[in-house]
Design a protein around this motif. Structure first.
Motif, short mmCIF file in Angstrom:
data_model
loop_
_atom_site.label_atom_id
_atom_site.label_comp_id
_atom_site.label_asym_id
_atom_site.label_seq_id
_atom_site.Cartn_x
_atom_site.Cartn_y
_atom_site.Cartn_z
N LEU A 27 104.49 -86.97 8.07
CA LEU A 27 104.42 -85.98 7.01
C LEU A 27 103.89 -84.65 7.52
N THR A 28 102.89 -84.71 8.39
CA THR A 28 102.32 -83.49 8.96
C THR A 28 103.36 -82.75 9.79
N VAL A 29 104.11 -83.47 10.60
CA VAL A 29 105.14 -82.85 11.42
C VAL A 29 106.24 -82.26 10.54
N ALA A 30 106.62 -82.98 9.50
CA ALA A 30 107.68 -82.49 8.60
C ALA A 30 107.24 -81.23 7.86
N LEU A 31 106.02 -81.18 7.40
CA LEU A 31 105.54 -80.02 6.66
C LEU A 31 105.26 -78.82 7.56
N ALA A 32 105.01 -79.07 8.84
CA ALA A 32 104.77 -77.96 9.76
C ALA A 32 106.00 -77.10 9.91
N GLY A 33 107.17 -77.66 9.74
CA GLY A 33 108.40 -76.90 9.84
C GLY A 33 108.75 -76.14 8.58
N CYS A 34 107.97 -76.28 7.53
CA CYS A 34 108.28 -75.66 6.25
C CYS A 34 107.56 -74.33 6.03
N THR A 35 106.99 -73.77 7.07
CA THR A 35 106.28 -72.52 6.88
C THR A 35 107.25 -71.39 6.60
N ALA A 36 106.85 -70.49 5.73
CA ALA A 36 107.69 -69.35 5.36
C ALA A 36 107.68 -68.32 6.48
N VAL A 37 108.81 -67.74 6.75
CA VAL A 37 108.93 -66.73 7.79
C VAL A 37 108.97 -65.36 7.11
N ALA A 38 108.14 -64.46 7.58
CA ALA A 38 108.11 -63.11 7.02
C ALA A 38 109.35 -62.35 7.44
N LEU A 39 109.85 -61.53 6.55
CA LEU A 39 111.00 -60.69 6.86
C LEU A 39 110.58 -59.61 7.85
N GLU A 40 111.41 -59.38 8.83
CA GLU A 40 111.16 -58.32 9.80
C GLU A 40 112.02 -57.11 9.44
N PRO A 41 111.47 -55.91 9.58
CA PRO A 41 112.25 -54.72 9.30
C PRO A 41 113.41 -54.58 10.28
N ILE A 42 114.51 -54.03 9.81
CA ILE A 42 115.68 -53.74 10.64
C ILE A 42 115.90 -52.24 10.61
N PRO A 43 116.70 -51.70 11.54
CA PRO A 43 116.96 -50.25 11.50
C PRO A 43 117.46 -49.83 10.12
N GLY A 44 116.79 -48.85 9.53
CA GLY A 44 117.10 -48.38 8.19
C GLY A 44 116.04 -48.78 7.18
N SER A 45 115.24 -49.80 7.50
CA SER A 45 114.15 -50.21 6.62
C SER A 45 113.06 -49.15 6.61
N ILE A 46 112.33 -49.06 5.52
CA ILE A 46 111.24 -48.09 5.41
C ILE A 46 110.19 -48.35 6.49
#
Length: 85
Positions: free
Chosen positions: A10-29
């Motif tokens: 369960l610990t291994v399975a939940l470790a993969g469920c972390t949310a990834v923050a959006l990274e800015p791309i060219p054109g982003s503020i």
């Protein structure tokens, strides 16, 4: 022993469920860092929307949230393919 194995799986399975923050791309503020001007009149927690055309020709829509230090946090982005006639 079975409980220990179940907890480990369960610990291994939940470790993969972390949310990834959006990274800015060219054109982003916030691409290249936070903007120099601060949003001083907008309340903390309010959304700021931004739209632009990316380098790939798609139209992007982004939503930012104003943080307590007046920086912008990118929370959502979606793209729309523009049909070519």
């Amino acid at each position: 022993m079975k409980k220990l194995v179940a907890v480990a799986l369960l610990t291994v399975a939940l470790a993969g469920c972390t949310a990834v923050a959006l990274e800015p791309i060219p054109g982003s503020i916030t691409y290249g860092g936070q903007p120099r001007s601060k949003l001083t009149k907008s309340p903390v927690g309010s959304p700021v929307t931004h739209q632009f055309y990316g380098q790939d020709g798609r139209r992007y829509y982004e939503t930012y949230i104003i943080q307590s230090d007046r920086s912008l946090k990118l929370v959502d982005r979606y793209a729309i393919d523009i049909p070519v006639n």
